[in-house]
Design an enzyme around this catalytic site. Sequence first.
Site, PDB file in Angstrom:
ATOM      1  N   GLU A   6       0.190   5.195   0.698  1.00 34.85           N
ATOM      2  CA  GLU A   6      -0.779   6.199   1.140  1.00 34.85           C
ATOM      3  C   GLU A   6      -0.388   7.589   0.635  1.00 34.85           C
ATOM      4  OE1 GLU A   6      -1.209   5.517   5.382  1.00 34.85           O
ATOM      5  OE2 GLU A   6      -2.355   3.678   4.990  1.00 34.85           O
TER       6      GLU A   6
ATOM      7  N   CYS B 137     -10.954  -3.391  -3.997  1.00 32.45           N
ATOM      8  CA  CYS B 137      -9.929  -4.338  -4.464  1.00 32.45           C
ATOM      9  C   CYS B 137     -10.532  -5.678  -4.857  1.00 32.45           C
ATOM     10  CB  CYS B 137      -8.826  -4.503  -3.421  1.00 32.45           C
ATOM     11  SG  CYS B 137      -7.701  -3.089  -3.417  1.00 32.45           S
TER      12      CYS B 137
ATOM     13  N   CYS C  61      -4.109   0.642  -2.389  1.00 35.42           N
ATOM     14  CA  CYS C  61      -3.971  -0.610  -1.644  1.00 35.42           C
ATOM     15  C   CYS C  61      -2.868  -1.491  -2.241  1.00 35.42           C
ATOM     16  CB  CYS C  61      -5.279  -1.389  -1.680  1.00 35.42           C
ATOM     17  SG  CYS C  61      -6.598  -0.691  -0.666  1.00 35.42           S
TER      18      CYS C  61
ATOM     19  N   ASN D 167       0.831  -1.199   0.000  1.00 30.88           N
ATOM     20  CA  ASN D 167       0.000   0.000   0.000  1.00 30.88           C
ATOM     21  C   ASN D 167       0.869   1.253   0.000  1.00 30.88           C
ATOM     22  OD1 ASN D 167       0.534  -0.931   2.683  1.00 30.88           O
ATOM     23  ND2 ASN D 167      -1.124   0.296   3.524  1.00 30.88           N
TER      24      ASN D 167
ATOM     25  N   GLU E 154      -3.082  -4.581  -3.064  1.00 31.37           N
ATOM     26  CA  GLU E 154      -3.603  -5.399  -4.163  1.00 31.37           C
ATOM     27  C   GLU E 154      -3.552  -4.623  -5.480  1.00 31.37           C
ATOM     28  OE1 GLU E 154      -4.913  -4.858  -1.213  1.00 31.37           O
ATOM     29  OE2 GLU E 154      -6.107  -6.558  -0.502  1.00 31.37           O
TER      30      GLU E 154
ATOM     31  N   CYS F   6     -10.324  -4.925   0.500  1.00 32.84           N
ATOM     32  CA  CYS F   6     -11.461  -4.005   0.588  1.00 32.84           C
ATOM     33  C   CYS F   6     -12.395  -4.240  -0.600  1.00 32.84           C
ATOM     34  CB  CYS F   6     -10.973  -2.560   0.626  1.00 32.84           C
ATOM     35  SG  CYS F   6     -10.395  -1.931  -0.971  1.00 32.84           S
TER      36      CYS F   6
END
Length: 135
Positions: free
Chosen positions: A47, A92, A56, A45, A58, A89
């Site tokens: 940010e 994703c 993310c 990830n 993924e 999430c």
Amino acid sequence: MAAPDFAALFAAASRIQPRAYAPYSRFKVGAALLADDGTIYAGCNVENAAYPVGACAEAGAISAMIAGGAKAISAILVFGEGAELVTPCGACRQRIREFALPETPVAIAGPEGVRARFTLEELLPASFGPANLPR
Ligand code: THU
């Protein structure tokens, strides 16, 4: 894929997880996928100070797969810490859906190893995908 090599995916995801850029949540995640070309692609990830812009793990792994020339996800593993399962999430799950089959395995791992296994269909039932669009 009959017997996914989760050990190799675990190694790749746990190795990339510490590289995550997560200064805001302090929650580092690694993801690794086995692609149809037999290659493992990994991501973490990343940010952003503008919180919603963060990406993310993924999404990073999928970007690496496409940039690497592969076309499909045969299996994917997500690695994170904490007491709860670090499942993908909702966004994703849809990102994985684009490149996977309903039966594609999604493994959830923590530092101790694989904690749970799902199929994509279990995580995203009755999903919308490329075949829904006229072409
Ligand atoms: N995160 C992932 O990268 N993958 C998941 O499967 C769950 C959540 C990230 C997003 C954000 O940077 C941090 O974890 C906290 O939500």
